[in-house]
Write an enzyme that holds these catalytic residues in place. Structure first.
Site, PDB file in Angstrom:
ATOM      1  N   CYS A  43      48.298 -31.016  20.013  1.00  0.00           N
ATOM      2  CA  CYS A  43      49.735 -30.964  19.717  1.00  0.00           C
ATOM      3  C   CYS A  43      50.247 -32.284  19.141  1.00  0.00           C
ATOM      4  O   CYS A  43      50.936 -32.306  18.127  1.00  0.00           O
ATOM      5  CB  CYS A  43      50.510 -30.590  20.976  1.00  0.00           C
ATOM      6  SG  CYS A  43      52.276 -30.508  20.694  1.00  0.00           S
ATOM      7  N   CYS A  48      51.484 -29.642  16.662  1.00  0.00           N
ATOM      8  CA  CYS A  48      52.949 -29.478  16.660  1.00  0.00           C
ATOM      9  C   CYS A  48      53.722 -30.679  16.098  1.00  0.00           C
ATOM     10  O   CYS A  48      54.631 -30.502  15.279  1.00  0.00           O
ATOM     11  CB  CYS A  48      53.483 -29.253  18.068  1.00  0.00           C
ATOM     12  SG  CYS A  48      52.330 -28.625  19.266  1.00  0.00           S
ATOM     13  N   LYS A  51      52.904 -31.662  12.401  1.00  0.00           N
ATOM     14  CA  LYS A  51      53.309 -30.476  11.626  1.00  0.00           C
ATOM     15  C   LYS A  51      54.835 -30.442  11.441  1.00  0.00           C
ATOM     16  O   LYS A  51      55.337 -30.262  10.336  1.00  0.00           O
ATOM     17  CB  LYS A  51      52.819 -29.222  12.359  1.00  0.00           C
ATOM     18  CG  LYS A  51      53.164 -27.868  11.751  1.00  0.00           C
ATOM     19  CD  LYS A  51      54.513 -27.328  12.142  1.00  0.00           C
ATOM     20  CE  LYS A  51      54.821 -27.246  13.594  1.00  0.00           C
ATOM     21  NZ  LYS A  51      54.103 -26.273  14.353  1.00  0.00           N
ATOM     22  N   TYR A 179      50.483 -18.314  12.871  1.00  0.00           N
ATOM     23  CA  TYR A 179      51.393 -19.473  12.935  1.00  0.00           C
ATOM     24  C   TYR A 179      51.017 -20.545  11.898  1.00  0.00           C
ATOM     25  O   TYR A 179      51.851 -21.012  11.136  1.00  0.00           O
ATOM     26  CB  TYR A 179      51.266 -20.160  14.294  1.00  0.00           C
ATOM     27  CG  TYR A 179      51.958 -19.558  15.471  1.00  0.00           C
ATOM     28  CD1 TYR A 179      53.172 -20.067  15.918  1.00  0.00           C
ATOM     29  CD2 TYR A 179      51.391 -18.517  16.197  1.00  0.00           C
ATOM     30  CE1 TYR A 179      53.798 -19.568  17.045  1.00  0.00           C
ATOM     31  CE2 TYR A 179      52.010 -18.004  17.335  1.00  0.00           C
ATOM     32  CZ  TYR A 179      53.216 -18.531  17.756  1.00  0.00           C
ATOM     33  OH  TYR A 179      53.826 -18.040  18.861  1.00  0.00           O
ATOM     34  N   GLU A 183      53.070 -21.647   8.552  1.00  0.00           N
ATOM     35  CA  GLU A 183      53.751 -22.949   8.581  1.00  0.00           C
ATOM     36  C   GLU A 183      53.253 -23.860   7.458  1.00  0.00           C
ATOM     37  O   GLU A 183      54.056 -24.515   6.771  1.00  0.00           O
ATOM     38  CB  GLU A 183      53.542 -23.622   9.946  1.00  0.00           C
ATOM     39  CG  GLU A 183      54.262 -22.889  11.060  1.00  0.00           C
ATOM     40  CD  GLU A 183      54.105 -23.521  12.443  1.00  0.00           C
ATOM     41  OE1 GLU A 183      54.912 -23.206  13.320  1.00  0.00           O
ATOM     42  OE2 GLU A 183      53.183 -24.339  12.641  1.00  0.00           O
ATOM     43  N   HIS A 437      82.522 -20.971  16.945  1.00  0.00           N
ATOM     44  CA  HIS A 437      82.810 -20.699  15.536  1.00  0.00           C
ATOM     45  C   HIS A 437      83.060 -21.980  14.754  1.00  0.00           C
ATOM     46  O   HIS A 437      83.728 -22.869  15.277  1.00  0.00           O
ATOM     47  CB  HIS A 437      84.045 -19.789  15.455  1.00  0.00           C
ATOM     48  CG  HIS A 437      84.329 -19.323  14.067  1.00  0.00           C
ATOM     49  ND1 HIS A 437      83.537 -18.405  13.424  1.00  0.00           N
ATOM     50  CD2 HIS A 437      85.314 -19.666  13.214  1.00  0.00           C
ATOM     51  CE1 HIS A 437      84.025 -18.192  12.214  1.00  0.00           C
ATOM     52  NE2 HIS A 437      85.103 -18.945  12.056  1.00  0.00           N
ATOM     53  N   GLU A 442      76.768 -17.335  16.585  1.00  0.00           N
ATOM     54  CA  GLU A 442      77.851 -16.500  17.130  1.00  0.00           C
ATOM     55  C   GLU A 442      77.573 -15.021  16.883  1.00  0.00           C
ATOM     56  O   GLU A 442      78.065 -14.153  17.600  1.00  0.00           O
ATOM     57  CB  GLU A 442      79.210 -16.913  16.572  1.00  0.00           C
ATOM     58  CG  GLU A 442      79.398 -16.688  15.093  1.00  0.00           C
ATOM     59  CD  GLU A 442      80.761 -17.223  14.605  1.00  0.00           C
ATOM     60  OE1 GLU A 442      81.793 -16.718  15.072  1.00  0.00           O
ATOM     61  OE2 GLU A 442      80.769 -18.147  13.771  1.00  0.00           O
TER      62      GLU A 442
HETATM   63  P1  NDP Z   1      46.637 -17.099  14.946  1.00  0.00           P
HETATM   64  O1  NDP Z   1      45.797 -16.431  15.974  1.00  0.00           O
HETATM   65  O2  NDP Z   1      48.098 -17.203  15.134  1.00  0.00           O
HETATM   66  O3  NDP Z   1      46.378 -16.435  13.546  1.00  0.00           O
HETATM   67  C1  NDP Z   1      45.099 -16.274  13.018  1.00  0.00           C
HETATM   68  C2  NDP Z   1      45.232 -15.545  11.715  1.00  0.00           C
HETATM   69  O4  NDP Z   1      43.981 -15.511  11.057  1.00  0.00           O
HETATM   70  C3  NDP Z   1      45.674 -14.117  11.902  1.00  0.00           C
HETATM   71  O5  NDP Z   1      46.525 -13.778  10.846  1.00  0.00           O
HETATM   72  C4  NDP Z   1      44.366 -13.357  11.841  1.00  0.00           C
HETATM   73  O6  NDP Z   1      44.509 -12.049  11.372  1.00  0.00           O
HETATM   74  C5  NDP Z   1      43.617 -14.162  10.803  1.00  0.00           C
HETATM   75  N1  NDP Z   1      42.168 -14.058  10.931  1.00  0.00           N
HETATM   76  C6  NDP Z   1      41.429 -14.204  12.050  1.00  0.00           C
HETATM   77  N2  NDP Z   1      40.129 -14.069  11.780  1.00  0.00           N
HETATM   78  C7  NDP Z   1      40.022 -13.849  10.460  1.00  0.00           C
HETATM   79  C8  NDP Z   1      38.939 -13.627   9.571  1.00  0.00           C
HETATM   80  N3  NDP Z   1      37.692 -13.611  10.023  1.00  0.00           N
HETATM   81  N4  NDP Z   1      39.210 -13.435   8.268  1.00  0.00           N
HETATM   82  C9  NDP Z   1      40.474 -13.441   7.813  1.00  0.00           C
HETATM   83  N5  NDP Z   1      41.548 -13.653   8.597  1.00  0.00           N
HETATM   84  C10 NDP Z   1      41.324 -13.845   9.906  1.00  0.00           C
HETATM   85  O7  NDP Z   1      45.948 -18.527  14.783  1.00  0.00           O
HETATM   86  P2  NDP Z   1      46.414 -19.870  14.100  1.00  0.00           P
HETATM   87  O8  NDP Z   1      45.164 -20.496  13.648  1.00  0.00           O
HETATM   88  O9  NDP Z   1      47.496 -19.635  13.104  1.00  0.00           O
HETATM   89  O10 NDP Z   1      47.052 -20.665  15.315  1.00  0.00           O
HETATM   90  C11 NDP Z   1      46.319 -20.814  16.523  1.00  0.00           C
HETATM   91  C12 NDP Z   1      47.236 -20.818  17.709  1.00  0.00           C
HETATM   92  O11 NDP Z   1      47.913 -22.052  17.763  1.00  0.00           O
HETATM   93  C13 NDP Z   1      48.333 -19.763  17.646  1.00  0.00           C
HETATM   94  O12 NDP Z   1      47.934 -18.565  18.226  1.00  0.00           O
HETATM   95  C14 NDP Z   1      49.435 -20.384  18.404  1.00  0.00           C
HETATM   96  O13 NDP Z   1      49.317 -19.984  19.743  1.00  0.00           O
HETATM   97  C15 NDP Z   1      49.204 -21.870  18.286  1.00  0.00           C
HETATM   98  N6  NDP Z   1      50.192 -22.472  17.364  1.00  0.00           N
HETATM   99  C16 NDP Z   1      51.502 -22.468  17.715  1.00  0.00           C
HETATM  100  C17 NDP Z   1      52.440 -22.995  16.874  1.00  0.00           C
HETATM  101  C18 NDP Z   1      53.873 -22.965  17.259  1.00  0.00           C
HETATM  102  O14 NDP Z   1      54.182 -22.795  18.430  1.00  0.00           O
HETATM  103  N7  NDP Z   1      54.806 -23.103  16.299  1.00  0.00           N
HETATM  104  C19 NDP Z   1      52.087 -23.595  15.597  1.00  0.00           C
HETATM  105  C20 NDP Z   1      50.691 -23.514  15.310  1.00  0.00           C
HETATM  106  C21 NDP Z   1      49.788 -22.980  16.171  1.00  0.00           C
HETATM  107  P3  NDP Z   1      44.950 -10.834  12.339  1.00  0.00           P
HETATM  108  O15 NDP Z   1      46.391 -11.005  12.612  1.00  0.00           O
HETATM  109  O16 NDP Z   1      44.647  -9.632  11.510  1.00  0.00           O
HETATM  110  O17 NDP Z   1      44.087 -10.932  13.555  1.00  0.00           O
END
Ligand code: NDP
Length: 453
Positions: A43, A48, A51, A179, A183, A437, A442
């Site tokens: 993080c 976080c 980012k 995510y 982002e 307001h 709101e």
């Molecule tokens: P996520 O699990 O959010 O997303 C992974 C993405 O990759 C999904 O869209 C998934 O598709 C896709 N995917 C997975 N495997 C493959 C593959 N083999 N080929 C193609 N696409 C694939 O992971 P992130 O890496 O974005 O983030 C990790 C974690 O970090 C998040 O779950 C979150 O908990 C945390 N995080 C939180 C943030 C915040 O609070 N703002 C910011 C950044 C990270 P599908 O949906 O189809 O499975």
């Protein structure tokens, strides 16, 4: 006197591990903590915090454009990537030092070494060249980016590298629809990089409310991001000026850089969990009970390494609850329900509670209140960005089951709304609340008409 060197030894100096170690030490435990990379964890070091700083940086392009409608002329605005990276690094270094200082202040011993379990009570501190023993061990090693195997995968970057690029590419392809992909697509686009997002499913951000997903995809497209769904990268080859990418729809394109954000995997490899007898699941996550205890009674785990809800504040809460339970005589199980979350996409997204689809599964009848509108600022800015707010209400009890927002400061709103929703607020409670307001939020207390789909 304990037979062990430490009462508690924490492996992993991120948010969860440091909180647990600090609170345990405050309760009087003799604590050791080790971290192999940098204190602060994902993080603070490469998640976080940097980012969000990059998100701020990337917003200025929109802000300069918006300014004209308010009478401002911004001449000669330019952006210098190395300045942003260097300033970010200074802040990250400051925060990392605070993490170490907070541990030392309460008497915890801080190590900078990789650690591997030799047995349930013995930790091999590899870089120190010595072993220590502990009555209890807490594993808080987090997770690491996962990149699927394909031809050319070695050329891709992940979020880890995105924070340290020597220069910004002219164009980038981001793979994933979660995510991090969403982002970073916003960050690169805002910084002037021609950005394409490729997602394998039908719509980005699977698991979020469908209205939010569709709205965000539309807004990202309006900002110039090419959002390509139903597509994965099949191979990529290096060229003189970047990469030639072949996709599953049989097409090719050229891009300056390819970033994968296709999920993260728990950091359990090579930790010696097998030697200690700790069970992991098929993704490599440590299996724990409600008190973060593994199948080995003296070994606990918190945060992303347990793959429960992978968010920093959750890891912190789990770490704190562990210390309260084990050293504070206050048994505390973490409640993982109704956790608000934000995606720092552009526009931002904030959400708490059930999606419409989940609510329709959970209760018999659902009332939807929805508003899509132009934020007041855009009456003069000329931007066509729209905000969306949606309340999901259980028709029988009037309880608000979920709230979903997309637009400026949605994350801030989700945080405050989560208090009301965790307290069990009803739609009548929202209605009884007088508006502030003029604000965007709101709308949340003034929506009266049920949405007829
Ligand atoms: P996520 O699990 O959010 O997303 C992974 C993405 O990759 C999904 O869209 C998934 O598709 C896709 N995917 C997975 N495997 C493959 C593959 N083999 N080929 C193609 N696409 C694939 O992971 P992130 O890496 O974005 O983030 C990790 C974690 O970090 C998040 O779950 C979150 O908990 C945390 N995080 C939180 C943030 C915040 O609070 N703002 C910011 C950044 C990270 P599908 O949906 O189809 O499975």
């Amino acid at each position: 006197m304990s037979d062990y060197d430490y009462d508690l030894f924490v492996i992993g100096g991120g948010s969860g591990g440091v909180r647990a170690g600090r609170i345990a030490a405050q309760y009087g435990a003799k604590v050791g903590v080790t971290e192999e990379y940098r204190y602060g964890g994902t993080c603070v070091i490469r998640g976080c915090v940097p980012k969000k700083l990059f998100v701020y940086a990337s917003h200025f392009s929109d802000d300069f454009a918006d300014a004209a409608g308010f009478g401002w002329t911004v001449n000669g605005a330019s952006f210098d990537w190395p300045t942003l990276v260097a300033n970010k690094d200074v802040e990250i270094e400051r925060l990392s030092k605070i993490y170490i200082a907070n541990l030392e202040k309460v008497g915890a011993e801080v190590f900078k070494s990789r650690a591997e379990l030799v047995d349930p009570h013995t930790i091999d501190l590899i870089n120190e060249g010595r072993k220590v023993t502990a009555e209890r061990v807490l594993i808080a090693t987090g997770a690491t980016p996962f990149v699927p195997e394909f031809s050319g995968a070695e050329h891709t970057i992940t979020s880890n590298e995105a924070f340290h690029l020597d220069r910004l590419p002219d164009s980038i392809a981001v793979a994933g629809g979660g995510y991090i992909a969403v982002e970073f697509a916003g960050i690169f686009n805002g910084l002037g990089v021609e950005t394409r997002l490729l997602y394998r499913g039908e719509q980005i951000l699977r698991g979020f409310d469908d209205d939010l997903r569709n709205h965000l995809a539309g807004e990202m497209a309006k900002k110039g991001i090419t959002v390509q769904t139903g597509t994965v990268i099949e191979s990529l080859a290096e060229t003189d000026s970047g990469y030639k990418v072949a996709t599953s729809d049989g097409k090719n394109f050229h891009t300056g850089l390819v970033m994968f954000a296709t999920g993260r995997r728990p950091n359990t490899e090579g930790l010696g969990l097998d030697k200690a007898g700790v069970e992991i699941d098929d993704k490599g996550a440590i299996i724990v009970n409600g008190f973060s205890q593994s199948n080995v009674a003296n070994i606990y785990a918190v945060g992303d390494v347990t793959d429960r809800v992978n968010l920093t504040p959750v890891a912190i809460r789990e770490g704190h609850a562990f210390a309260d339970t084990v050293y504070g005589d206050k048994p505390t199980a973490v409640d993982h329900s109704n956790i608000a979350t934000a995606v720092f996409s552009q526009p931002e997204l904030g959400t708490i509670g059930l999606t419409e689809a989940q609510a329709r599964e959970a209760v018999e009848e659902v009332d939807i209140y929805k508003s899509v509108f132009s934020p007041m600022k855009h009456t003069l800015s000329g931007s066509d960005e729209k905000m969306l707010m949606k309340l999901i209400v259980d028709a029988a009890s009037d309880k608000v089951l979920g709230c979903h927002i997309i637009g400026p400061d949605a994350g801030e709103m989700a945080q405050l709304l989560s208090i009301a929703i965790k307290m069990g607020a009803t739609k009548a409670d929202f209605d009884a609340t007088i508006a502030v307001h003029p604000t965007a939020s709101e709308e949340l207390v003034t929506m009266r008409e049920k949405w007829i789909g």
